[in-house]
Enzyme design. Structure first.
Site, short mmCIF file in Angstrom:
data_model
loop_
_atom_site.label_atom_id
_atom_site.label_comp_id
_atom_site.label_asym_id
_atom_site.label_seq_id
_atom_site.Cartn_x
_atom_site.Cartn_y
_atom_site.Cartn_z
N THR A 196 6.36 0.59 1.97
CA THR A 196 7.36 1.40 2.67
C THR A 196 6.61 2.41 3.53
OG1 THR A 196 8.90 1.24 0.82
CG2 THR A 196 9.30 3.01 2.40
N LYS A 247 9.76 10.77 -0.73
CA LYS A 247 8.94 10.13 0.31
C LYS A 247 9.85 9.41 1.32
CE LYS A 247 6.12 6.07 1.14
NZ LYS A 247 5.46 4.88 0.68
N LYS A 289 15.23 -0.14 5.45
CA LYS A 289 14.84 0.43 4.15
C LYS A 289 15.12 1.95 4.10
CE LYS A 289 12.32 1.36 0.42
NZ LYS A 289 12.63 0.98 -0.92
N LEU A 305 0.84 -1.21 0.00
CA LEU A 305 0.00 0.00 0.00
C LEU A 305 0.87 1.26 0.00
CD1 LEU A 305 -2.42 -1.53 2.63
CD2 LEU A 305 -3.04 -0.97 0.25
P1 NAD Z 1 0.81 2.40 -6.18
O1 NAD Z 1 0.18 3.69 -5.79
O2 NAD Z 1 1.04 2.10 -7.61
O3 NAD Z 1 -0.06 1.18 -5.57
C1 NAD Z 1 -0.73 1.21 -4.35
C2 NAD Z 1 -2.05 0.50 -4.54
O4 NAD Z 1 -2.74 0.41 -3.28
C3 NAD Z 1 -3.01 1.25 -5.50
O5 NAD Z 1 -3.38 0.39 -6.56
C4 NAD Z 1 -4.19 1.64 -4.61
O6 NAD Z 1 -5.42 1.61 -5.29
C5 NAD Z 1 -4.12 0.57 -3.53
N1 NAD Z 1 -4.82 0.91 -2.29
C6 NAD Z 1 -4.72 2.06 -1.57
N2 NAD Z 1 -5.53 1.98 -0.48
C7 NAD Z 1 -6.13 0.76 -0.53
C8 NAD Z 1 -7.08 0.10 0.30
N3 NAD Z 1 -7.56 0.68 1.41
N4 NAD Z 1 -7.47 -1.13 -0.06
C9 NAD Z 1 -7.00 -1.72 -1.17
N5 NAD Z 1 -6.10 -1.15 -2.00
C10 NAD Z 1 -5.68 0.08 -1.68
O7 NAD Z 1 2.18 2.32 -5.35
P2 NAD Z 1 3.44 1.38 -5.66
O8 NAD Z 1 4.41 2.08 -6.55
O9 NAD Z 1 2.95 0.02 -6.01
O10 NAD Z 1 4.12 1.35 -4.21
C11 NAD Z 1 3.59 0.59 -3.14
C12 NAD Z 1 4.54 0.68 -1.97
O11 NAD Z 1 5.82 0.19 -2.36
C13 NAD Z 1 4.76 2.11 -1.47
O12 NAD Z 1 4.80 2.09 -0.07
C14 NAD Z 1 6.09 2.51 -2.10
O13 NAD Z 1 6.78 3.48 -1.34
C15 NAD Z 1 6.82 1.17 -2.09
N6 NAD Z 1 7.87 1.04 -3.10
C16 NAD Z 1 7.66 1.46 -4.38
C17 NAD Z 1 8.67 1.31 -5.32
C18 NAD Z 1 8.48 1.75 -6.76
O14 NAD Z 1 9.45 1.80 -7.51
N7 NAD Z 1 7.24 2.04 -7.19
C19 NAD Z 1 9.89 0.73 -4.96
C20 NAD Z 1 10.08 0.28 -3.65
C21 NAD Z 1 9.05 0.44 -2.73
#
Ligand code: NAD
Length: 304
Positions: A94, A244, A169, A65
């Site tokens: 994260t 972030k 992290k 999330l």
């Molecule tokens: P994203 O915004 O693409 O995905 C998050 C998903 O969570 C969305 O599809 C959203 O609809 C869903 N969501 C939000 N609230 C919800 C709820 N109550 N119930 C169900 N679904 C819900 O984000 P992401 O890029 O996939 O990143 C996710 C996590 O991973 C973050 O914490 C980010 O910091 C971490 N992260 C991202 C990357 C990257 O390169 N994108 C790399 C490492 C870590």
């Protein structure tokens, strides 16, 4: 084959859930976004209409999330009420260390075993199943989570007690943000002093100034291995996500009473870069802002 509830199928979660399905698990997927659910369904996951439906009978739960408030909400309102107590709970988002510890404590109080397991590696690594997981929790929690995490990653490391995965992290990413900014300003200075960037790379990547930001992710186009710099800083790790993580690191430093001047400087620089329109660019694109010959000079102007 296990029954796995997967909540949060965005850029990262979509690929991770697909890899669990590919490994043979029954993945019961839920997201608030219909588009995310469509994509997950196309990759072998079972589309669920609610978090509760996804959690029904789950033997493992994975959440991916955006931030701490979403994690606390999903665990308090759904996971801790609807998941079977035997399910191993893994939050891979994260988030801030404080929320990670609080939610893990609430899960433990409710009779669950939970780990925080944030990842290093971007969307490509999530799709390819080559993430690195940093895990916080008990030995038992780690051993129960490990087989699932190994199916989504290339390395799974036990960092310590609850919250330690998140601590590892943000410490790693604070170091990354600071070394990238330092690498960028060094290349700019080297060039202004008349050094050829490739020659400087050849020297510094084999000398004491080398770092991952220099050697594996060089921010100068055409120098070193293929990186987002060679694609006008598209793809890779978005500067907004680096910001972030730096904010989370500064919050944690303040709470712990740690003096982190380099992390603070990196946060300020990335804040400025994102404010100038660089948020969706790869984080190495900050070199465009640091090198004033590459950036639109007017404050508030967009990054070229
Ligand atoms: P994203 O915004 O693409 O995905 C998050 C998903 O969570 C969305 O599809 C959203 O609809 C869903 N969501 C939000 N609230 C919800 C709820 N109550 N119930 C169900 N679904 C819900 O984000 P992401 O890029 O996939 O990143 C996710 C996590 O991973 C973050 O914490 C980010 O910091 C971490 N992260 C991202 C990357 C990257 O390169 N994108 C790399 C490492 C870590």
């Amino acid at each position: 084959m296990m029954r796995v509830a997967f909540i949060g199928l965005g850029n990262m979660g979509g690929g991770m859930a697909a890899n669990l399905a590919k490994a043979g698990h029954e993945v019961r997927a839920f997201d608030l976004s219909e588009a995310a659910l469509d994509r997950a369904e196309g990759k072998g996951c079972n589309r669920m209409a609610s978090a509760e439906e996804a959690l029904d009978g789950a033997e493992a739960v994975v959440t991916m999330l955006p931030a701490g408030k979403h994690v606390a909400d999903v665990y308090r309102k759904s996971v801790l009420l609807a998941a079977p107590k035997e399910a191993i709970l893994m939050d891979c988002s994260t988030i801030d260390v404080g929320t990670a510890k609080t939610v893990a404590g609430e899960a433990g109080f409710a009779g669950f075993t939970m780990v925080d397991a944030p990842v290093s590696g971007g969307i490509a690594a999530a799709d390819a199943g080559t993430l690195t997981f940093m895990v916080g929790g008990t030995d038992e929690g780690f051993e129960r989570a490990r087989p699932f995490l190994e199916q989504m990653g290339k390395a799974v490391i036990h960092a310590g007690e609850a919250g330690a995965g998140q601590a590892a992290k943000i410490c790693n990413n604070m170091l990354l943000g600071a070394t990238m900014a330092a690498t960028c300003e060094t290349f700019v200075l080297a060039e202004k002093l008349g050094l050829d960037p490739q020659t400087f790379f050849d020297i510094s990547s084999k000398a004491s100034g080398q770092s991952w930001s220099m050697t594996s992710y060089c921010p100068v186009p055409g120098v070193g291995p293929d990186t987002p710099a060679d694609r006008d800083y598209e793809g890779g790790f978005a500067a907004a996500l680096m910001l972030k993580d730096l904010k989370l690191a500064m919050e944690a430093a303040q709470a712990a009473g740690a003096y982190t001047p380099m992390g603070g400087e990196a946060e300020e620089l990335y804040q400025r870069f994102v404010g100038r329109g660089g948020g969706t660019k790869d984080f190495s694109g900050i070199i465009k802002m640091i090198d004033d010959s590459w950036i639109a000079p007017a404050e508030g102007g967009n990054v070229k």
